[in-house]
Design an enzyme around this catalytic site. Structure first.
Site, PDB file in Angstrom:
ATOM      1  N   GLY A   1      -9.559 -35.520  43.078  1.00  0.00           N
ATOM      2  CA  GLY A   1      -9.716 -36.883  43.198  1.00  0.00           C
ATOM      3  C   GLY A   1     -10.961 -37.148  43.993  1.00  0.00           C
TER       4      GLY A   1
ATOM      5  N   ARG B   1      -9.727 -32.950  36.913  1.00  0.00           N
ATOM      6  CA  ARG B   1      -8.698 -31.735  37.253  1.00  0.00           C
ATOM      7  C   ARG B   1      -8.518 -30.918  36.167  1.00  0.00           C
ATOM      8  NH1 ARG B   1      -5.932 -36.721  39.522  1.00  0.00           N
ATOM      9  NH2 ARG B   1      -6.430 -36.310  42.070  1.00  0.00           N
TER      10      ARG B   1
ATOM     11  N   ASP C   1      -7.101 -29.388  48.359  1.00  0.00           N
ATOM     12  CA  ASP C   1      -6.556 -27.959  48.268  1.00  0.00           C
ATOM     13  C   ASP C   1      -6.377 -27.413  46.927  1.00  0.00           C
ATOM     14  OD1 ASP C   1      -4.352 -29.546  47.746  1.00  0.00           O
ATOM     15  OD2 ASP C   1      -3.165 -29.068  49.344  1.00  0.00           O
TER      16      ASP C   1
ATOM     17  N   THR D   1     -11.474 -35.321  50.266  1.00  0.00           N
ATOM     18  CA  THR D   1     -10.358 -36.207  49.935  1.00  0.00           C
ATOM     19  C   THR D   1      -9.887 -37.146  50.840  1.00  0.00           C
ATOM     20  OG1 THR D   1      -7.718 -36.065  49.692  1.00  0.00           O
ATOM     21  CG2 THR D   1      -8.772 -34.367  50.850  1.00  0.00           C
TER      22      THR D   1
ATOM     23  N   ASP E   1      -7.081 -38.251  51.466  1.00  0.00           N
ATOM     24  CA  ASP E   1      -5.508 -38.073  51.811  1.00  0.00           C
ATOM     25  C   ASP E   1      -5.543 -37.422  53.663  1.00  0.00           C
ATOM     26  OD1 ASP E   1      -4.785 -38.884  49.397  1.00  0.00           O
ATOM     27  OD2 ASP E   1      -4.568 -36.913  48.823  1.00  0.00           O
TER      28      ASP E   1
ATOM     29  N   ASP F   1      -5.051 -34.393  54.122  1.00  0.00           N
ATOM     30  CA  ASP F   1      -3.810 -33.584  54.191  1.00  0.00           C
ATOM     31  C   ASP F   1      -4.537 -32.001  54.113  1.00  0.00           C
ATOM     32  OD1 ASP F   1      -4.935 -33.607  51.657  1.00  0.00           O
ATOM     33  OD2 ASP F   1      -2.965 -33.676  50.605  1.00  0.00           O
TER      34      ASP F   1
ATOM     35  N   ARG G   1      -1.103 -39.328  48.732  1.00  0.00           N
ATOM     36  CA  ARG G   1      -0.169 -38.244  48.103  1.00  0.00           C
ATOM     37  C   ARG G   1       0.824 -37.882  48.908  1.00  0.00           C
ATOM     38  NH1 ARG G   1      -2.288 -32.654  45.947  1.00  0.00           N
ATOM     39  NH2 ARG G   1      -3.143 -32.371  48.248  1.00  0.00           N
TER      40      ARG G   1
HETATM   41  O1  F6P Z   1      -5.665 -37.154  46.454  1.00  0.00           O
HETATM   42  C1  F6P Z   1      -6.260 -38.297  46.272  1.00  0.00           C
HETATM   43  C2  F6P Z   1      -5.357 -39.387  45.726  1.00  0.00           C
HETATM   44  O2  F6P Z   1      -6.143 -40.616  45.752  1.00  0.00           O
HETATM   45  C3  F6P Z   1      -4.049 -39.425  46.291  1.00  0.00           C
HETATM   46  O3  F6P Z   1      -4.080 -40.274  47.538  1.00  0.00           O
HETATM   47  C4  F6P Z   1      -3.313 -40.301  45.200  1.00  0.00           C
HETATM   48  O4  F6P Z   1      -1.841 -39.907  45.227  1.00  0.00           O
HETATM   49  C5  F6P Z   1      -4.022 -39.609  44.001  1.00  0.00           C
HETATM   50  O5  F6P Z   1      -5.219 -39.048  44.441  1.00  0.00           O
HETATM   51  C6  F6P Z   1      -4.206 -40.609  42.884  1.00  0.00           C
HETATM   52  O6  F6P Z   1      -4.601 -39.638  41.686  1.00  0.00           O
HETATM   53  P1  F6P Z   1      -4.983 -40.432  40.330  1.00  0.00           P
HETATM   54  O7  F6P Z   1      -6.427 -40.895  40.786  1.00  0.00           O
HETATM   55  O8  F6P Z   1      -5.186 -39.127  39.459  1.00  0.00           O
HETATM   56  O9  F6P Z   1      -4.118 -41.389  39.966  1.00  0.00           O
END
Ligand code: F6P
Length: 319
Positions: free
Chosen positions: A11, A72, A103, A125, A127, A129, A171
């Protein structure tokens, strides 16, 4: 080392561009060539490369998102995909790689390092995390965005004596919820790291109401989820008109705060220093305001303690 590559993966996060700029310009000032890899590991497999110079990263410091695009890649998780990525590096003279991501991206960097492509990872990120750093690139911007959005929601909730349940990203982690909860004076926050129920939220609303409060903000991390259902339960139990808002991807965009720009710039520059020193398989972090680095596997194995002191403060001062 003569040539390095740079990619963003997973992300995106505000501040990634500032990191790309810092990596590129630090490398150039050290006499290295820089190759941009588009679309993360997928782009490395497909050979989506372009030469970068100091001007390639002009005027991106203030931009959200990532000029390198992000993705990804499932293929990269296979040995075959990994070998294709290594071949791209070898064929194009890429002797080291800076990987900016979360990660999942670090695991890829560790695998490449183990197969002879030295990698340095930067935590990018929203998050926050990542255990091996106090702060990740993008987190501060995200918290500021959520704060602004919740302030706006509060204006209208206050005018109508309502309650609002606001679901924020993160997340599996509750750092965005926690920090935004404190910054906005939320009545109650719900995060995956702490056991909490809708009954606790309702109790907090009722005790606030007994003390004269007439509008309420509940922040719920996406790892807990169910904002709509929580709203319905709160409205039914309290009789207070309750609305749910899922903030979504608005939290992941926007111009990075100065704090994120500075963090990204210092981390990016440090990453190149590590590569030039011959280091590999390291992840950069910040701890107590100092830039640090760790072995990627060790970093991935670390446990991040959720700051219960902050969580307690948040609840104590929102009576
Ligand atoms: O890891 C960043 C993040 O925005 C999280 O907070 C969220 O769960 C996820 O990515 C959303 O992913 P996507 O953009 O693939 O919907």
């Amino acid at each position: 080392m003569k040539k390095i590559g740079i990619l963003t993966s997973g992300g995106d996060a505000p501040g990634m561009n500032a990191a790309i700029r810092a990596v590129t310009r630090t490398a150039i000032s050290k006499g290295l060539e820089v190759v941009g890899v588009r679309r993360g590991y997928a782009g490395l497999i497909a050979g989506e490369l372009f030469e970068m110079n100091a001007r390639s990263v002009s005027n991106i410091l203030q931009d959200g998102g990532t000029m390198l695009y992000s993705a990804r890649s499932k293929e990269f998780c296979t040995e075959e995909g990994m070998q294709k990525a290594i071949k791209t590096c070898r064929d194009n003279g890429i002797e080291g790689l800076v990987v900016i991501g979360g990660d999942g991206s670090f695991r890829g960097a560790a695998d490449l390092s183990a197969r002879g492509i030295p990698c340095i990872a930067l935590p990018g990120t929203i998050d926050n995390d990542i255990t091996s750093t106090d702060y990740t690139i993008g987190f501060d911007t995200c918290v500021n965005c959520v704060t602004e959005m919740v302030d706006r929601i509060r204006d209208t909730m206050r005018s109508h004596d309502r309650c609002s349940v606001v679901e924020v990203m993160g997340r599996h982690a509750g750092y965005v919820a926690l920090h935004a909860g404190i910054a906005t004076g939320a009545t109650y926050i719900m995060v995956p790291e702490v056991d909490s129920s809708v009954q606790d939220a309702i109790k907090k609303i009722e005790s606030g109401r007994a003390l004269g409060k007439s509008s309420f903000i509940i922040i719920v991390a996406e790892g807990v989820g169910h904002a709509e259902k929580l709203s319905e339960q709160i409205q039914e139990a309290t009789g207070i008109v309750t609305r749910a808002t899922i903030l979504g991807h608005v939290q992941r965009g926007g111009s990075p705060t100065s704090r994120d720009r500075i963090l990204a710039s210092t981390m990016g520059s440090y990453a190149v220093d590590l590569l030039v020193e011959g280091k590999s398989n390291r992840v950069v972090g910040i701890h107590k305001e100092k830039i640090v680095d760790h072995d990627i596997q060790e970093a991935l194995a670390m446990k991040k303690e959720f700051p219960m002191d902050l969580y307690k403060i948040c609840n104590d001062i929102s009576i």
